[in-house]
Design a protein around this motif. Sequence first.
Motif, mmCIF file in Angstrom:
data_model
loop_
_atom_site.group_PDB
_atom_site.id
_atom_site.type_symbol
_atom_site.label_atom_id
_atom_site.label_comp_id
_atom_site.label_asym_id
_atom_site.label_seq_id
_atom_site.Cartn_x
_atom_site.Cartn_y
_atom_site.Cartn_z
ATOM 1 N N PRO A 1 0.810 -1.230 0.000
ATOM 2 C CA PRO A 1 0.000 0.000 0.000
ATOM 3 C C PRO A 1 0.838 1.272 0.000
ATOM 4 O O PRO A 1 0.439 2.279 -0.587
ATOM 5 C CB PRO A 1 -0.833 -0.128 1.280
ATOM 6 N N GLU A 2 2.018 1.247 0.641
ATOM 7 C CA GLU A 2 2.875 2.434 0.661
ATOM 8 C C GLU A 2 3.379 2.777 -0.730
ATOM 9 O O GLU A 2 3.400 3.948 -1.127
ATOM 10 C CB GLU A 2 4.070 2.206 1.606
ATOM 11 N N VAL A 3 3.776 1.754 -1.495
ATOM 12 C CA VAL A 3 4.249 1.990 -2.864
ATOM 13 C C VAL A 3 3.098 2.469 -3.748
ATOM 14 O O VAL A 3 3.262 3.381 -4.570
ATOM 15 C CB VAL A 3 4.882 0.700 -3.431
ATOM 16 N N CYS B 1 2.493 6.083 -3.239
ATOM 17 C CA CYS B 1 3.494 6.912 -3.924
ATOM 18 C C CYS B 1 3.120 7.111 -5.394
ATOM 19 O O CYS B 1 3.301 8.205 -5.948
ATOM 20 C CB CYS B 1 4.871 6.260 -3.831
ATOM 21 N N ILE B 2 2.577 6.054 -6.025
ATOM 22 C CA ILE B 2 2.188 6.155 -7.436
ATOM 23 C C ILE B 2 1.006 7.098 -7.609
ATOM 24 O O ILE B 2 0.999 7.981 -8.474
ATOM 25 C CB ILE B 2 1.848 4.756 -7.991
ATOM 26 N N GLU B 3 -0.030 6.941 -6.774
ATOM 27 C CA GLU B 3 -1.243 7.718 -6.968
ATOM 28 C C GLU B 3 -1.109 9.164 -6.509
ATOM 29 O O GLU B 3 -1.922 10.014 -6.875
ATOM 30 C CB GLU B 3 -2.413 7.059 -6.240
ATOM 31 N N ALA B 4 -0.064 9.469 -5.727
ATOM 32 C CA ALA B 4 0.084 10.831 -5.207
ATOM 33 C C ALA B 4 1.144 11.637 -5.936
ATOM 34 O O ALA B 4 1.320 12.821 -5.630
ATOM 35 C CB ALA B 4 0.424 10.785 -3.715
ATOM 36 N N HIS B 5 1.857 11.037 -6.918
ATOM 37 C CA HIS B 5 3.010 11.762 -7.473
ATOM 38 C C HIS B 5 2.600 12.939 -8.351
ATOM 39 O O HIS B 5 3.425 13.807 -8.643
ATOM 40 C CB HIS B 5 3.931 10.800 -8.230
ATOM 41 N N ALA C 1 -0.645 13.666 -0.499
ATOM 42 C CA ALA C 1 0.448 12.793 -0.056
ATOM 43 C C ALA C 1 0.433 12.708 1.471
ATOM 44 O O ALA C 1 0.562 13.720 2.154
ATOM 45 C CB ALA C 1 1.786 13.346 -0.540
ATOM 46 N N ASN C 2 0.260 11.505 1.998
ATOM 47 C CA ASN C 2 0.195 11.337 3.452
ATOM 48 C C ASN C 2 1.369 10.542 3.999
ATOM 49 O O ASN C 2 1.308 9.998 5.093
ATOM 50 C CB ASN C 2 -1.126 10.665 3.849
ATOM 51 N N SER C 3 2.451 10.451 3.217
ATOM 52 C CA SER C 3 3.672 9.797 3.713
ATOM 53 C C SER C 3 4.874 10.562 3.185
ATOM 54 O O SER C 3 4.821 11.179 2.118
ATOM 55 C CB SER C 3 3.733 8.330 3.259
ATOM 56 N N VAL D 1 6.044 12.144 -0.775
ATOM 57 C CA VAL D 1 6.579 13.489 -1.035
ATOM 58 C C VAL D 1 7.953 13.397 -1.692
ATOM 59 O O VAL D 1 8.275 14.167 -2.609
ATOM 60 C CB VAL D 1 6.652 14.287 0.278
ATOM 61 N N ILE D 2 8.770 12.446 -1.261
ATOM 62 C CA ILE D 2 10.098 12.269 -1.859
ATOM 63 C C ILE D 2 9.981 11.901 -3.336
ATOM 64 O O ILE D 2 10.743 12.401 -4.180
ATOM 65 C CB ILE D 2 10.883 11.185 -1.088
ATOM 66 N N VAL D 3 9.007 11.035 -3.677
ATOM 67 C CA VAL D 3 8.798 10.667 -5.082
ATOM 68 C C VAL D 3 8.415 11.891 -5.905
ATOM 69 O O VAL D 3 8.902 12.087 -7.035
ATOM 70 C CB VAL D 3 7.722 9.564 -5.192
ATOM 71 N N MET D 4 7.564 12.755 -5.373
ATOM 72 C CA MET D 4 7.179 13.975 -6.076
ATOM 73 C C MET D 4 8.399 14.873 -6.290
ATOM 74 O O MET D 4 8.590 15.449 -7.377
ATOM 75 C CB MET D 4 6.114 14.718 -5.268
#
Length: 519
Positions: free
Chosen positions: A396-398, A401-405, A411-413, A417-420
């Motif tokens: 779920p964490e990965v 990251c995909i759906e929030a980039h 972004a709730n982790s 944010v790092i991926v963005m």
Amino acid sequence: MVAAIIISAVIALAVGGAAGFFLAKLLDKQSASRGEQSAAKIVEKALAKADMVRKEALLEVKEETHKLRTQCDEEVRERRTEIGKSEQRLTTREEQIVKREEILANKELAVENTRAQIENTKTQCQKNLDDAKKKQSEAVEKLEKITGLTKAQAKKEIIDSLIDEAKTEAAETVRKIVNDATEDASKNARDVLVGAMQRLATDVTSEVTVSTIPLPTDELKGKLIGREGRNIRAIEAATGVDLIIDDTPEAITISNFDPYRRQIAKLTIEKLIADGRVHPGRIEECFERAKKDLDQQIKKQGEDMLYELKIHGMHPELVKLLGRMKYRTSYGQNLYTHSKEMALIAGMIATDIGANPAIAMRGALLHDVGKVLDHEIDGTHVQIGVDLAKKYKESPEVIHCIEAHHEDVPANSIEAVIVMIADAISSARPGARRENLEAYVKRLRDLEEIADTKPGVEKSFAISAGREIRVIVKPEQIDDAGALFLAKEIAAEIEEKMTYPGQIKVNVIRESRANAVAK
């Protein structure tokens, strides 16, 4: 003496014969009497048995009749019970309908009363509003006389005063926040980002739409063209590219917007050159072999990327999609290089700030995996990527990251944010992306999608920089007249749905082949 004896014997014989005759007759009478008695007994038994059978038959008939009568009575009772229940249901339904009618009538009455109350309230409100406006106007006039300012002037002075006050307070607050929080945070963030960018210095190149193949000799150009151009037509039909054979010494050019098709065409031509035999049948064989070889290369490219990034446990289908990124661009930027670069940046940042580098790298690597299939599946590349990650059991964490980039969801982790941030760093490199190329590629794909949706179309290829589209149809489904109508239909839909400079030529190709084998 002798005579007397003979006479006596004759007399005795006569007497014995008479006695025997009478005795036999007597026996016959007795035997007849016994036969009559036996026959009488048999008849009597038969009559008794017949009477018994008749009684049993009558008894069975009575029992069957009683049984049938009982069944009929039971059915009649059941029917009467059902009829009674039906009548009860109808009665209940009628009562419910009557109650509903009464309720509706009461509701209608209540609605009318409410409507009347609303109208009264509305009238009263309007009256109060008019009175308030009148009083407000009177108050404004009094204020204007007292202050010597008009309404507009007073409002402006109040607003200016509030703005000045707000600016002063905001400036003081901002200064305090900056002094208290930004001093250390800004320095740390700058160090982390600059350090990550400095440690990762990858080449930045823009994908083009042509590939060049060197030739051992210019004589091969004639073989590739073939008699009356049959070989070059077969190559273009099989691979979907535009093959340019000009005066360039010992080289030919492949033109197409899709790097995957260009690579297949390049491998096909290289196999033909190595083999030396160039004819339509051999072209198709080399094309199929080139597709298989490229699929194996794609899988190996995905595995090599994961090995280099030290990422393990990924589903084989996702590994193949990572390899296909090698032949997919995003705004002119190679998706394979972009995702790999993002994963390295995300891992460095996560390590420096104490986040989870494994999740950050995995999310960065898969953030654009949906773009590999966005021309095959409906939906945004973000949604496609999320669906693929869920399908192949990513954490779920990965997935987050995909759906929030692209900030489709908040972004709730820290890893999201790092991926963005990594996406922004990789995309912002000078010359990394080219908007016009992406729009150009999209236009070519839209051309092919319009043609591919038509019934009877086998393949379609947008060539000549989008100024021409070749549509190959199934000859058993489209005849010559149908090919003409199909070309006009595709052209009309292109005019309706697309915006493009100049003209687009639509070529519908219908080819029939007859094959036989001599033994």
